[in-house]
Enzyme design. Structure first.
Site, PDB file in Angstrom:
ATOM      1  N   ASP A  12      -5.137   4.349  -1.476  1.00  0.00           N
ATOM      2  CA  ASP A  12      -4.525   5.654  -1.618  1.00  0.00           C
ATOM      3  C   ASP A  12      -5.245   6.780  -1.274  1.00  0.00           C
ATOM      4  O   ASP A  12      -5.220   8.144  -1.853  1.00  0.00           O
ATOM      5  CB  ASP A  12      -3.658   5.882  -3.149  1.00  0.00           C
ATOM      6  N   LYS A  15      -5.062   7.418   3.619  1.00  0.00           N
ATOM      7  CA  LYS A  15      -5.151   6.749   5.353  1.00  0.00           C
ATOM      8  C   LYS A  15      -3.895   6.959   6.087  1.00  0.00           C
ATOM      9  O   LYS A  15      -4.232   7.400   7.257  1.00  0.00           O
ATOM     10  CB  LYS A  15      -5.332   5.341   4.836  1.00  0.00           C
ATOM     11  N   LYS A  17      -2.233   9.645   6.578  1.00  0.00           N
ATOM     12  CA  LYS A  17      -2.305  10.978   7.039  1.00  0.00           C
ATOM     13  C   LYS A  17      -3.506  10.907   8.319  1.00  0.00           C
ATOM     14  O   LYS A  17      -3.169  11.557   9.381  1.00  0.00           O
ATOM     15  CB  LYS A  17      -2.631  11.848   6.121  1.00  0.00           C
ATOM     16  N   ASN A  37       1.695  -4.483  -0.337  1.00  0.00           N
ATOM     17  CA  ASN A  37       1.277  -3.750  -1.471  1.00  0.00           C
ATOM     18  C   ASN A  37       0.748  -2.203  -1.064  1.00  0.00           C
ATOM     19  O   ASN A  37       0.291  -1.607  -1.752  1.00  0.00           O
ATOM     20  CB  ASN A  37       0.113  -4.763  -1.931  1.00  0.00           C
ATOM     21  N   GLY A  39       0.991   1.206   0.687  1.00  0.00           N
ATOM     22  CA  GLY A  39       1.988   2.340   0.730  1.00  0.00           C
ATOM     23  C   GLY A  39       1.249   3.655   1.420  1.00  0.00           C
ATOM     24  O   GLY A  39       0.438   4.192   0.862  1.00  0.00           O
ATOM     25  N   THR A 127       0.216  -5.963  -7.436  1.00  0.00           N
ATOM     26  CA  THR A 127       1.478  -5.031  -7.424  1.00  0.00           C
ATOM     27  C   THR A 127       2.640  -5.977  -7.514  1.00  0.00           C
ATOM     28  O   THR A 127       3.913  -5.474  -7.222  1.00  0.00           O
ATOM     29  CB  THR A 127       1.621  -4.552  -5.897  1.00  0.00           C
ATOM     30  N   GLN A 223      -5.484  -1.022   2.107  1.00  0.00           N
ATOM     31  CA  GLN A 223      -6.087  -1.027   0.618  1.00  0.00           C
ATOM     32  C   GLN A 223      -7.692  -0.616   0.782  1.00  0.00           C
ATOM     33  O   GLN A 223      -7.473   0.596   1.781  1.00  0.00           O
ATOM     34  CB  GLN A 223      -6.350  -2.518   0.207  1.00  0.00           C
ATOM     35  N   THR A 298       2.472   4.863  -4.593  1.00  0.00           N
ATOM     36  CA  THR A 298       3.473   4.896  -3.591  1.00  0.00           C
ATOM     37  C   THR A 298       4.554   3.846  -3.597  1.00  0.00           C
ATOM     38  O   THR A 298       5.550   3.623  -3.194  1.00  0.00           O
ATOM     39  CB  THR A 298       2.813   5.123  -2.205  1.00  0.00           C
ATOM     40  N   THR A 300       4.417   1.174  -6.366  1.00  0.00           N
ATOM     41  CA  THR A 300       4.951   0.749  -7.732  1.00  0.00           C
ATOM     42  C   THR A 300       5.291   1.954  -8.692  1.00  0.00           C
ATOM     43  O   THR A 300       5.846   1.713  -9.910  1.00  0.00           O
ATOM     44  CB  THR A 300       3.829  -0.097  -8.451  1.00  0.00           C
ATOM     45  N   ARG A 302       3.331   3.254 -10.484  1.00  0.00           N
ATOM     46  CA  ARG A 302       2.466   3.465 -11.629  1.00  0.00           C
ATOM     47  C   ARG A 302       1.488   4.579 -11.576  1.00  0.00           C
ATOM     48  O   ARG A 302       1.247   5.090 -10.420  1.00  0.00           O
ATOM     49  CB  ARG A 302       1.603   2.310 -11.672  1.00  0.00           C
ATOM     50  N   GLY A 414      -3.757  19.685   1.964  1.00  0.00           N
ATOM     51  CA  GLY A 414      -2.531  19.460   1.659  1.00  0.00           C
ATOM     52  C   GLY A 414      -1.673  18.242   2.058  1.00  0.00           C
ATOM     53  O   GLY A 414      -2.437  17.755   3.107  1.00  0.00           O
TER      54      GLY A 414
HETATM   55  P1  GDP Z   1      -2.766   5.734   1.690  1.00  0.00           P
HETATM   56  O1  GDP Z   1      -2.381   4.743   1.032  1.00  0.00           O
HETATM   57  O2  GDP Z   1      -4.303   5.769   1.765  1.00  0.00           O
HETATM   58  O3  GDP Z   1      -2.217   6.030   2.918  1.00  0.00           O
HETATM   59  O4  GDP Z   1      -2.500   6.982   0.734  1.00  0.00           O
HETATM   60  P2  GDP Z   1      -0.960   7.155  -0.152  1.00  0.00           P
HETATM   61  O5  GDP Z   1      -0.048   7.730   1.049  1.00  0.00           O
HETATM   62  O6  GDP Z   1      -0.831   5.982  -0.824  1.00  0.00           O
HETATM   63  O7  GDP Z   1      -1.363   8.364  -1.131  1.00  0.00           O
HETATM   64  C1  GDP Z   1      -1.915   9.641  -0.541  1.00  0.00           C
HETATM   65  C2  GDP Z   1      -0.944  10.891  -1.188  1.00  0.00           C
HETATM   66  O8  GDP Z   1      -1.851  12.009  -0.933  1.00  0.00           O
HETATM   67  C3  GDP Z   1       0.144  10.861  -0.516  1.00  0.00           C
HETATM   68  O9  GDP Z   1       1.255  11.446  -1.375  1.00  0.00           O
HETATM   69  C4  GDP Z   1      -0.087  11.951   0.573  1.00  0.00           C
HETATM   70  O10 GDP Z   1       1.235  12.707   1.136  1.00  0.00           O
HETATM   71  C5  GDP Z   1      -0.958  12.926  -0.225  1.00  0.00           C
HETATM   72  N1  GDP Z   1      -2.126  13.396   0.586  1.00  0.00           N
HETATM   73  C6  GDP Z   1      -2.746  12.984   1.823  1.00  0.00           C
HETATM   74  N2  GDP Z   1      -3.688  14.024   2.127  1.00  0.00           N
HETATM   75  C7  GDP Z   1      -3.662  14.909   1.016  1.00  0.00           C
HETATM   76  C8  GDP Z   1      -4.359  16.175   1.148  1.00  0.00           C
HETATM   77  O11 GDP Z   1      -5.334  16.589   1.848  1.00  0.00           O
HETATM   78  N3  GDP Z   1      -3.988  17.028  -0.024  1.00  0.00           N
HETATM   79  C9  GDP Z   1      -2.918  16.739  -0.607  1.00  0.00           C
HETATM   80  N4  GDP Z   1      -2.699  17.555  -1.942  1.00  0.00           N
HETATM   81  N5  GDP Z   1      -2.292  15.561  -0.777  1.00  0.00           N
HETATM   82  C10 GDP Z   1      -2.903  14.532   0.423  1.00  0.00           C
HETATM   83  P1  IMO Z   2      -3.001   1.484   0.131  1.00  0.00           P
HETATM   84  O1  IMO Z   2      -3.060   0.655   1.501  1.00  0.00           O
HETATM   85  C1  IMO Z   2      -4.095   1.289  -4.163  1.00  0.00           C
HETATM   86  C2  IMO Z   2      -4.419  -2.749  -5.873  1.00  0.00           C
HETATM   87  C3  IMO Z   2      -3.349  -3.207  -6.758  1.00  0.00           C
HETATM   88  C4  IMO Z   2      -4.093  -4.155  -7.764  1.00  0.00           C
HETATM   89  C5  IMO Z   2      -5.124  -4.811  -6.715  1.00  0.00           C
HETATM   90  C6  IMO Z   2      -4.616  -6.280  -6.423  1.00  0.00           C
HETATM   91  O2  IMO Z   2      -1.909   2.051  -0.085  1.00  0.00           O
HETATM   92  O3  IMO Z   2      -4.267   2.145  -0.099  1.00  0.00           O
HETATM   93  P2  IMO Z   2      -2.525  -7.020  -5.068  1.00  0.00           P
HETATM   94  O4  IMO Z   2      -0.954  -6.890  -5.222  1.00  0.00           O
HETATM   95  O5  IMO Z   2      -2.991  -6.534  -3.713  1.00  0.00           O
HETATM   96  O6  IMO Z   2      -2.903  -8.430  -5.114  1.00  0.00           O
HETATM   97  O7  IMO Z   2      -3.123  -6.306  -6.268  1.00  0.00           O
HETATM   98  O8  IMO Z   2      -4.996  -4.092  -5.619  1.00  0.00           O
HETATM   99  N1  IMO Z   2      -3.797  -2.481  -4.715  1.00  0.00           N
HETATM  100  C7  IMO Z   2      -3.897  -1.166  -4.302  1.00  0.00           C
HETATM  101  N2  IMO Z   2      -4.118   0.097  -5.002  1.00  0.00           N
HETATM  102  N3  IMO Z   2      -3.786   1.077  -2.722  1.00  0.00           N
HETATM  103  C8  IMO Z   2      -3.410   0.067  -2.240  1.00  0.00           C
HETATM  104  O9  IMO Z   2      -2.990  -0.135  -0.942  1.00  0.00           O
HETATM  105  C9  IMO Z   2      -3.461  -1.040  -3.003  1.00  0.00           C
HETATM  106  N4  IMO Z   2      -2.984  -2.418  -2.580  1.00  0.00           N
HETATM  107  C10 IMO Z   2      -3.340  -3.258  -3.551  1.00  0.00           C
HETATM  108  O10 IMO Z   2      -2.977  -2.045  -7.650  1.00  0.00           O
HETATM  109  O11 IMO Z   2      -5.184  -3.271  -8.407  1.00  0.00           O
HETATM  110 MG    MG Z   3      -1.282   3.984  -0.687  1.00  0.00          MG
END
Ligand code: GDP
Ligand code: IMO
Ligand code: MG
Length: 435
Positions: A12, A15, A17, A37, A39, A127, A223, A298, A300, A302, A414
């Site tokens: 999270d 990535k 973006k 898993n 998002g 997840t 991940q 994104t 679950t 959580r 942002g």
């Molecule tokens: P990913 O799994 O690595 O693609 O990241 P996620 O989408 O799960 O979580 C990143 C969150 O941060 C999302 O809600 C994005 O819209 C937000 N986000 C990404 N880059 C930025 C940033 O530079 N600033 C802020 N405030 N939010 C961001």
């Molecule tokens: P993105 O790609 C954050 C975490 C779960 C748990 C562990 C094992 O959005 O960054 P799993 O369901 O994979 O067996 O769970 O890994 N986990 C993540 N945490 N971002 C993810 O993906 C994740 N994918 C799995 O929360 O701790």
């Molecule tokens: Mg994510």
């Protein structure tokens, strides 16, 4: 040209973006491991998109988007994502699913939940999407590949065996659960087969032809390094290799073809699920960062655990992945924090370690060594140039780069796709729209 984007913390990082920045000019975008898993969020002028299985390049019709052989695909989730895209007026004609990719079968989430249940206090906090059970079956050679959907006789025979000889005895004898019905499963999967048929292909020739032409190829990591099955905080990890090496095996691209690797981290650290987290903040500041950064899963929903920037983790990631660039996201979330702390090492039994120890109990009981830096008060969400950022912010970013041992080329200010400060362009990134 091949660019790999991988997560450098516990997921999270933003990535989605960074992928979006590169996808407009990519000819091929490939998801190579993990499953739903993941998002990945992309915020465009058409609103927010959250991708679980679909590669984040799907918004660009000229980019062929491959769900690679290393991914585990739940057909129900994929079909739902396709439908959701259609509801927003987008047709994923550019989607290809590798026939070698394994499926998350409808019984895998059940096993995920049951296995977590028996772990009790030692549960991992997965997840519950069936990712671990699907990869286990792949390794045990009792998994179903997406290509099997096109082989009815084979599917029937294999389902009879897997359900009758492996799954039902465990479900009934170990968990006292109802048995699965192989015939009903076959009918269910034949329905998915009809709808997914047009996307299922052997991706080897597609990928190799793109390499031969010198196309722009983008590998989208899911991940992150600290969730890697080998290098993460085992067993509190996912069941695939989210590091750069996994991106290659999961897509069929040779290491000699890679041009750049971008490791994405955020200005602080977050983690969902259980496991050691040395720089975790359990106080009001942690709560503030969670709220300001909207740190809720994104997938679950959580609440994510949050903490200070962990230098040993980030450096470990840049080295393991051979980072040519670091993307430092969500720096805006730290605005107005008076004093920032940056962890540079872990003290354990009198010794300072500069990387995460393999023994997670040492990691759990270590004491982070911090440096303090002054924060900044200004709102940075509209900054587009390096020179627009307050001096304290630039100092913080520079220090992060030094600790990582790799240049910070992108800075997130942002959530919107254009809220980025670029210091040095990454190969084939799009021109940014001026704000
Ligand atoms: P990913 O799994 O690595 O693609 O990241 P996620 O989408 O799960 O979580 C990143 C969150 O941060 C999302 O809600 C994005 O819209 C937000 N986000 C990404 N880059 C930025 C940033 O530079 N600033 C802020 N405030 N939010 C961001
Ligand atoms: P993105 O790609 C954050 C975490 C779960 C748990 C562990 C094992 O959005 O960054 P799993 O369901 O994979 O067996 O769970 O890994 N986990 C993540 N945490 N971002 C993810 O993906 C994740 N994918 C799995 O929360 O701790
Ligand atoms: Mg994510």
């Amino acid at each position: 040209m091949v660019v790999i984007v991988v997560g450098g913390q516990w997921g999270d990082e933003g990535k989605g973006k960074v992928i979006d920045l590169l996808a407009e000019r990519a000819d091929l975008a490939i998801r190579s491991q993990g499953g739903n898993n993941a998002g990945h969020t992309v915020v465009t002028e058409h609103g927010e998109f959250k991708f679980q299985l679909l590669p984040s390049g799907i918004l660009y019709p000229t980019c062929t988007c491959i769900i690679g052989n290393g991914v585990v695909v739940d057909p129900r989730v994929l079909l739902k994502e396709i439908d959701q895209l259609r509801e927003r007026g987008l047709e994923p004609d550019n989607l290809v699913v590798s026939e070698r990719a394994h499926m998350v079968m409808s019984y895998h989430p059940l096993f995920d939940q049951l296995e977590e249940g028996v772990r009790g206090d030692d549960r991992l906090g997965t997840t519950w999407r069936g990712i671990g059970p699907a990869y286990s079956d792949k390794v045990r050679r009792i998994g179903f590949r997406i290509g099997d959907l096109q082989k009815e006789v084979f599917m029937r025979k294999k389902l009879d065996f897997v359900v009758g000889q492996v799954k039902n005895p465990i479900l009934q004898k170990l968990y006292s659960e109802q048995p699965l019905d192989a015939e009903a499963l076959l009918a269910e999967y034949l329905e998915y087969a009809k709808r997914l048929d047009r996307y299922i292909k052997d991706t080897y020739p597609i990928v190799q032809a793109a390499l031969d032409r010198g196309d722009n190829i983008l590998l989208e990591g899911a991940q992150a390094t600290m969730l890697d099955l080998d290098f993460g905080t085992y067993p509190y990890v996912t069941s695939s290799n989210p590091t750069a090496g996994g991106a290659l095996t999961g897509s069929g691209i040779a290491p000699t073809r890679v041009d750049q690797t971008v490791v994405v981290v955020k200005g602080y650290t977050s983690r969902v699920g259980y496991g050691p987290f040395p720089t975790e903040l359990l106080d009001d500041l942690g709560e503030l960062i969670r709220e300001r950064g909207r740190e809720y899963g994104t997938v679950t929903g959580r609440a994510r655990r949050v903490g200070w920037f962990d230098g040993p983790v980030a450096r470990y990631s840049t080295r393991l992945n051979g980072a040519t660039s670091v993307a430092l996201m969500k720096v805006d979330v730290l605005s107005e924090v008076e004093t920032l702390k940056l962890c540079t090492g872990y003290r354990f039994r009198g010794e300072v370690h500069d990387h995460p120890m393999a023994n997670i109990s040492h990691l759990k009981h270590c004491e982070p060594v911090y440096e303090e830096m002054p924060g900044w008060r200004a709102d940075i969400s509209r900054c587009t140039e390096w020179s627009d950022l307050p001096r304290e912010c630039r100092d913080y970013v520079e220090r992060v780069g030094e600790v990582c041992g790799a240049p910070v080329d992108l800075i997130g200010v942002g959530p919107h796709r254009d809220q980025l400060v670029m210091r040095r362009p990454i190969l084939f990134q799009r021109e940014t729209a001026a704000r």
